[in-house]
Design an enzyme around this catalytic site. Sequence first.
Site, PDB file in Angstrom:
ATOM      1  N   CYS A   1      65.993 -33.781 -24.187  1.00 51.14           N
ATOM      2  CA  CYS A   1      65.247 -34.922 -24.737  1.00 51.14           C
ATOM      3  C   CYS A   1      63.771 -34.546 -24.683  1.00 51.14           C
ATOM      4  O   CYS A   1      63.445 -33.362 -24.537  1.00 51.14           O
ATOM      5  CB  CYS A   1      65.578 -36.220 -23.997  1.00 51.14           C
ATOM      6  SG  CYS A   1      65.178 -36.276 -22.240  1.00 51.14           S
ATOM      7  N   GLY A   2      62.874 -35.517 -24.825  1.00 51.40           N
ATOM      8  CA  GLY A   2      61.459 -35.174 -24.863  1.00 51.40           C
ATOM      9  C   GLY A   2      60.980 -34.528 -23.576  1.00 51.40           C
ATOM     10  O   GLY A   2      60.359 -33.465 -23.581  1.00 51.40           O
ATOM     11  N   THR A   3      61.293 -35.178 -22.462  1.00 56.50           N
ATOM     12  CA  THR A   3      60.878 -34.659 -21.147  1.00 56.50           C
ATOM     13  C   THR A   3      62.022 -34.036 -20.358  1.00 56.50           C
ATOM     14  O   THR A   3      61.781 -33.315 -19.390  1.00 56.50           O
ATOM     15  CB  THR A   3      60.326 -35.802 -20.284  1.00 56.50           C
ATOM     16  OG1 THR A   3      61.368 -36.784 -20.129  1.00 56.50           O
ATOM     17  CG2 THR A   3      59.098 -36.443 -20.918  1.00 56.50           C
TER      18      THR A   3
ATOM     19  N   HIS B   1      75.785 -23.248   0.445  1.00 54.68           N
ATOM     20  CA  HIS B   1      75.496 -24.138  -0.689  1.00 54.68           C
ATOM     21  C   HIS B   1      76.740 -24.928  -1.099  1.00 54.68           C
ATOM     22  O   HIS B   1      76.643 -26.073  -1.533  1.00 54.68           O
ATOM     23  CB  HIS B   1      74.957 -23.332  -1.868  1.00 54.68           C
ATOM     24  CG  HIS B   1      73.738 -22.548  -1.510  1.00 54.68           C
ATOM     25  ND1 HIS B   1      72.575 -23.151  -1.106  1.00 54.68           N
ATOM     26  CD2 HIS B   1      73.519 -21.206  -1.441  1.00 54.68           C
ATOM     27  CE1 HIS B   1      71.678 -22.210  -0.817  1.00 54.68           C
ATOM     28  NE2 HIS B   1      72.230 -21.021  -1.016  1.00 54.68           N
TER      29      HIS B   1
ATOM     30  N   ASP C   1      68.497 -36.143 -28.020  1.00 56.42           N
ATOM     31  CA  ASP C   1      67.982 -37.250 -28.828  1.00 56.42           C
ATOM     32  C   ASP C   1      66.976 -36.675 -29.830  1.00 56.42           C
ATOM     33  O   ASP C   1      66.845 -35.443 -29.950  1.00 56.42           O
ATOM     34  CB  ASP C   1      67.393 -38.362 -27.932  1.00 56.42           C
ATOM     35  CG  ASP C   1      66.079 -37.960 -27.279  1.00 56.42           C
ATOM     36  OD1 ASP C   1      65.677 -36.774 -27.374  1.00 56.42           O
ATOM     37  OD2 ASP C   1      65.439 -38.823 -26.654  1.00 56.42           O
TER      38      ASP C   1
ATOM     39  N   HIS D   1      72.076 -22.017  -6.150  1.00 54.38           N
ATOM     40  CA  HIS D   1      72.139 -22.956  -5.018  1.00 54.38           C
ATOM     41  C   HIS D   1      72.860 -24.265  -5.342  1.00 54.38           C
ATOM     42  O   HIS D   1      73.454 -24.865  -4.454  1.00 54.38           O
ATOM     43  CB  HIS D   1      70.719 -23.292  -4.530  1.00 54.38           C
ATOM     44  CG  HIS D   1      70.070 -22.171  -3.778  1.00 54.38           C
ATOM     45  ND1 HIS D   1      68.973 -22.345  -2.977  1.00 54.38           N
ATOM     46  CD2 HIS D   1      70.381 -20.854  -3.702  1.00 54.38           C
ATOM     47  CE1 HIS D   1      68.615 -21.186  -2.432  1.00 54.38           C
ATOM     48  NE2 HIS D   1      69.459 -20.256  -2.874  1.00 54.38           N
TER      49      HIS D   1
HETATM   50  C1  RB5 Z   1      61.915 -40.461 -26.591  1.00 58.36           C
HETATM   51  O1  RB5 Z   1      60.685 -40.869 -27.088  1.00 58.36           O
HETATM   52  C2  RB5 Z   1      61.774 -40.042 -25.132  1.00 58.36           C
HETATM   53  O2  RB5 Z   1      61.536 -41.163 -24.349  1.00 58.36           O
HETATM   54  C3  RB5 Z   1      63.000 -39.289 -24.666  1.00 58.36           C
HETATM   55  O3  RB5 Z   1      63.206 -38.178 -25.479  1.00 58.36           O
HETATM   56  C4  RB5 Z   1      62.972 -38.764 -23.244  1.00 58.36           C
HETATM   57  O4  RB5 Z   1      61.814 -38.041 -23.013  1.00 58.36           O
HETATM   58  C5  RB5 Z   1      63.266 -39.733 -22.192  1.00 58.36           C
HETATM   59  O5  RB5 Z   1      63.299 -39.414 -21.004  1.00 58.36           O
END
Ligand code: RB5
Length: 148
Positions: A66-68, A134, A8, A99
């Site tokens: 993505c961000g996280t 595993h 994203d 694993h």
């Molecule tokens: C986008 O702002 C963020 O929410 C997305 O990239 C992600 O981290 C969601 O888990």
Amino acid sequence: MKLAIGADHGGFDLKSEIVGLLKKIGNIEVIDFGTSGPDSVDYPDYGKKVSEAVSNGQADRGILICGTGIGMSIVANRYPRIRAALCHDHFTAKMSRQHNDANVLVMGERVIGRGVACEIVQTWLDTAFEGGRHQLRLEKIGKIGSKG
Ligand code: RB5
């Protein structure tokens, strides 16, 4: 190897970096499902594309950013035959292969630096599944299937 990649807006810059790395590594056919710019999009739309490609055999492996990395992990692990691993460092990347036989690598662009991300990708591509005990555990996961 055919490798599907998607991100994203929170992972777009790192995706561009990783696509460049994959091209340098060579012998990898990269299928880039986007997003193709920094504008805000919804991560489930891109997680779906990559997960479907790996789940149906169009790609051997996938990378999602993505961000996280959390949202993409939640999406990817809803698909049959997907074992998505959110990796933050060399150790988690190595273990996700040895694993868990992870076939989708997930990273968070806002969590790790580019150098660490490139090391994770290289390790994840180079490390083999250990099988044995595993494999039995993965078979148990397979029997649980996708719920809901
Ligand atoms: C986008 O702002 C963020 O929410 C997305 O990239 C992600 O981290 C969601 O888990």
